[in-house]
Scaffold this motif. Sequence first.
Motif, short mmCIF file in Angstrom:
data_model
loop_
_atom_site.label_atom_id
_atom_site.label_comp_id
_atom_site.label_asym_id
_atom_site.label_seq_id
_atom_site.Cartn_x
_atom_site.Cartn_y
_atom_site.Cartn_z
N ASN A 382 0.83 -1.20 0.00
CA ASN A 382 0.00 0.00 0.00
C ASN A 382 0.86 1.25 0.00
N ASN A 383 1.89 1.27 0.85
CA ASN A 383 2.80 2.41 0.90
C ASN A 383 3.53 2.55 -0.44
N GLY A 384 4.02 1.42 -0.96
CA GLY A 384 4.74 1.46 -2.23
C GLY A 384 3.89 2.02 -3.35
N GLY A 385 2.64 1.57 -3.41
CA GLY A 385 1.74 2.04 -4.47
C GLY A 385 1.41 3.52 -4.34
N TRP A 386 1.15 3.95 -3.11
CA TRP A 386 0.83 5.37 -2.91
C TRP A 386 2.03 6.26 -3.22
N GLN A 387 3.21 5.84 -2.78
CA GLN A 387 4.38 6.68 -3.04
C GLN A 387 4.76 6.66 -4.53
#
Length: 481
Positions: A382-387
Amino acid sequence: MQLIWLRSDLRLHDNTALSAAAAVGPCVAVYLLSPEQWLEHDDAPCKVDFWLRNLGELSVALGQLNIPLLIRTAARWDEAPQVLLDLCRQLNIEAVHVNEEYGIHETDRDAAVAEALAGQGIEFHSYLDQLLFKPGSILTKTGSYFQVFSQFRKVCYERLHRALPRLVSAPLAQAPLEIPSDPVPASVNGFETPTASLRALWPAGETEARHRLETFADTQIDYYQSERDFPAKPGTSQLSPYLAAGVISPRQCLHTALQSNQGEFESGKAGAVTWINELLWREFYKHILVGYPRVSRHRAFRPETEALAWRHAPEELAAWQEARTGVPIIDAAMRQLLETGWMHNRLRMVVAMFLTKNLLIDWREGERFFMRHLIDGDLAANNGGWQWSSSTGTDSAPYFRIFNPLSQSEKFDAEGVFIKHWLPELSGLNKKELHNPAHLGGLFGVANYPSPIVDLNASRARALAAFKNLPTRHNAGGLHE
């Protein structure tokens, strides 16, 4: 006696720690309920419900092997060392076995447990299980973690050519123990039970997960590359909740994909190669979590982007969260999330770019909202996708790449099937009008559907200006290794 401490590995088959514990001698399983920690980590109610339902299925499967499943509560993870120590003393446990988890809090928790157990002469064994490669084993020539996916993937391919990760067999039945299993709770305080319709979309248990994997490999994987971007088509495996809870393993996924492609992961059928690529993206973001712990601390991967002038726009944020932006593809995607606990991957990127670029709202607001609603919520992915979408992350979209939601909608939902399903109020429009009803004019818009909350062109220019004003964009902190 051996203790297997279950976490995000709710399965019998290909479970490294469970197999290792059972191979040593009689074993007991334990699962810790940690509701305060889950709330702090923004875990979604539908995700907690999914874990509990899977735990119930696993308890039955373990029971058939005479392995009792005990349930204990450690409201916060800092209580875990004492709770597990008490259990180990009570049952005269010699060793505790776990599968590795990643993230700062998870690592700290496991280190504290290992230390507490060692003080009492109890061994603590952890195993690589939810990844194909141990973090720290895939590094650049200078010995640092990769920051560009294509380079990371290349080394993964080299390793896979040398040796495929092996599947671990399920444990055999053991002699019955005089220890009854605890009932698995149907719910936990602080987390509402989701709707029956949401639960029906995500049946629990290994049998369901393996059935989904096999069906996908048999009927859909060949079309994965060509159909995965179309949200109205059943183009994806929808295995992500099962992977996040460890109801199925990435090794099982890899082996099944390879079987469908004559053992090839770089050539052969494009669908299988593309899907294996997605497994490696999952791997990449977990390695990033370990190699760059700041992303566990709500920090931008690219430090220079911390200076971005994000807008404080609570009304626009609420409109995005509540699926009333006036941009049909965005609102349809957000309704899918709110009603099913899941969103199509292409649309995750589209709605994330809309929030962070067109509305210029901090990516952390979106990351948190997703985690609070996703049944497959996973910090790393989730963090990877948002960033990636907000151009603050590793290997991210260049800041000037801003998806236009209208062209994305016209390209990937040309007939409007997905939009009409989630926005039935627009079902009377033809496929040209559907993507941008604001063009139709009229005093009240169309069928009580709101006008767009933002001008796409003006907001794109605003985002470009905000990024151009950053102090240094290139190679900050050696980010282009």
